[in-house]
Design an enzyme around this catalytic site. Structure first.
Site, PDB file in Angstrom:
ATOM      1  N   ASP A  67      75.511  69.223 -19.415  1.00 33.81           N
ATOM      2  CA  ASP A  67      75.786  70.661 -19.392  1.00 33.81           C
ATOM      3  C   ASP A  67      76.947  71.042 -20.314  1.00 33.81           C
ATOM      4  OD1 ASP A  67      77.667  69.363 -17.828  1.00 33.81           O
ATOM      5  OD2 ASP A  67      77.085  70.319 -15.950  1.00 33.81           O
ATOM      6  N   ASP A 136      79.610  71.905  -3.577  1.00 32.27           N
ATOM      7  CA  ASP A 136      78.492  72.625  -2.943  1.00 32.27           C
ATOM      8  C   ASP A 136      77.160  71.888  -3.129  1.00 32.27           C
ATOM      9  OD1 ASP A 136      78.018  72.997  -5.631  1.00 32.27           O
ATOM     10  OD2 ASP A 136      78.083  75.188  -5.582  1.00 32.27           O
ATOM     11  N   HIS A 138      75.930  70.637  -6.030  1.00 37.46           N
ATOM     12  CA  HIS A 138      75.234  70.791  -7.309  1.00 37.46           C
ATOM     13  C   HIS A 138      75.296  69.515  -8.146  1.00 37.46           C
ATOM     14  CE1 HIS A 138      79.195  72.431  -9.100  1.00 37.46           C
ATOM     15  NE2 HIS A 138      78.896  71.407  -9.873  1.00 37.46           N
ATOM     16  N   GLU A 143      73.242  75.010  -9.499  1.00 36.54           N
ATOM     17  CA  GLU A 143      73.847  75.503  -8.273  1.00 36.54           C
ATOM     18  C   GLU A 143      72.809  75.589  -7.148  1.00 36.54           C
ATOM     19  OE1 GLU A 143      76.885  75.523  -8.056  1.00 36.54           O
ATOM     20  OE2 GLU A 143      77.984  76.848  -9.416  1.00 36.54           O
TER      21      GLU A 143
HETATM   22  C1  GLP Z   1      81.205  70.284 -12.747  1.00 35.74           C
HETATM   23  C2  GLP Z   1      80.215  69.515 -13.603  1.00 35.74           C
HETATM   24  C3  GLP Z   1      79.442  68.522 -12.756  1.00 35.74           C
HETATM   25  C4  GLP Z   1      80.411  67.692 -11.940  1.00 35.74           C
HETATM   26  C5  GLP Z   1      81.205  68.586 -11.020  1.00 35.74           C
HETATM   27  C6  GLP Z   1      82.193  67.817 -10.153  1.00 35.74           C
HETATM   28  O1  GLP Z   1      80.568  71.274 -12.021  1.00 35.74           O
HETATM   29  N1  GLP Z   1      79.301  70.361 -14.287  1.00 35.74           N
HETATM   30  O2  GLP Z   1      78.654  67.700 -13.605  1.00 35.74           O
HETATM   31  O3  GLP Z   1      79.697  66.736 -11.173  1.00 35.74           O
HETATM   32  O4  GLP Z   1      81.937  69.484 -11.841  1.00 35.74           O
HETATM   33  O5  GLP Z   1      83.380  67.641 -10.830  1.00 35.74           O
HETATM   34  P1  GLP Z   1      84.494  66.584 -10.440  1.00 35.74           P
HETATM   35  O6  GLP Z   1      83.925  65.248 -10.818  1.00 35.74           O
HETATM   36  O7  GLP Z   1      85.675  66.939 -11.268  1.00 35.74           O
HETATM   37  O8  GLP Z   1      84.700  66.702  -8.986  1.00 35.74           O
END
Ligand code: GLP
Length: 260
Positions: A67, A136, A138, A143
């Site tokens: 993404d 959440d 995702h 989402e």
């Molecule tokens: C963002 C990214 C996800 C990731 C999520 C969790 O939303 N697009 O790919 O898994 O954050 O982030 P973190 O690993 O910093 O908790």
């Protein structure tokens, strides 16, 4: 789904890196699906170490990221392009032209997303996709409510996800409202998926994804439709699992030929 619980995030990251290392050594032109956020940082640090100290060769590897924020160019410090170059690509011998991320500056978003899907197909599909999980539930930026068959497209972030990601932006900066993300259908086409989840903040989402019903309200639960998904957790992220002891038992008693 195979659930592997390791004592710490460091140990889980080292195991994840071994899984990547085994793939790249057996298939030097492997296509890797990569993720951002704080979760894969330990994995990337370990891949860099394997490259420097054990000669893991990325010269033929191709990568596709999940993404990118819409409106952020590669030079923006909070862009996922920038994240990947800082935290992995510039430390290994990957060819810049073999790295792919959605285009955050795309004018024609729909066409740009279709082109991204086509590039994945033309590369032969993704061999191993790593995903983190949002608080959440995702994956990528899919989402809750995302179609389980979705493809790469624009999504609007929830306020919770914007708040979760605010620390990656400057104090005066606004977190973008829109992103481009691989769809859940895109992720499910990878030959293998590695779901990483560390720390107590992820325990609830992981329990819902791993042991709750498959539901678009918990996008990570869609990974149950994938025949080769491994969830790699640290103990802190596993506290809400009901069958933790069974997963530990399975891992401790694996047949030798199945061990990494
Ligand atoms: C963002 C990214 C996800 C990731 C999520 C969790 O939303 N697009 O790919 O898994 O954050 O982030 P973190 O690993 O910093 O908790």
């Amino acid at each position: 789904m195979e659930v592997i619980i390791q004592p710490t995030a460091e140990e889980a990251s080292a195991l994840a890196a071994r899984i990547f290392g085994v793939l790249v050594r057996s298939k030097p032109a492997a296509v890797l699906g990569l993720a951002t956020g704080s979760t894969p940082l330990g994995l990337y640090a370990e891949l860099i170490r394997l490259h420097r100290e054990e000669g893991l060769d990325f010269s033929k590897v191709t990568t596709f990221n999940l993404d990118e924020y819409l409106g952020l160019g590669p030079e923006h410090p909070a862009s996922y392009h920038h994240f990947m170059w800082e935290n992995l690509f510039r430390h290994i011998n990957i060819r810049p032209e073999n790295t792919n991320l959605p285009d955050g500056l795309a004018r024609d978003v729909a066409t740009s997303c279709a082109v991204y899907e086509e590039r994945i197909r033309a590369a032969g599909g993704i061999d191993l996709q790593v995903v983190g999980i949002g608080s959440d539930g995702h994956i990528g930026f899919n989402e809750p409510g995302s179609s389980l068959a979705s493809r790469t497209r624009i999504k609007t972030l929830t306020e919770r996800t914007r708040a979760d990601n605010a620390p990656f932006f400057g104090p005066a900066e606004e977190v973008p409202y829109h992103v481009i993300t691989m769809g859940i259908g895109t992720i499910l086409e990878a030959r293998e998926v590695l779901l990483l989840g560390f720390g107590p903040r992820k325990a609830e989402a992981l329990a819902a994804a791993i042991e709750g019903p498959v539901s678009p309200m918990v996008p990570a639960s869609a990974l149950h439709f994938h025949p080769r998904t491994r969830a790699l957790l640290d103990e802190a992220a596993a506290v809400r699992l009901q069958r933790g002891n069974y997963y530990r038992h399975v891992f401790a008693n694996k047949p030798v030929w199945q061990r990494v």
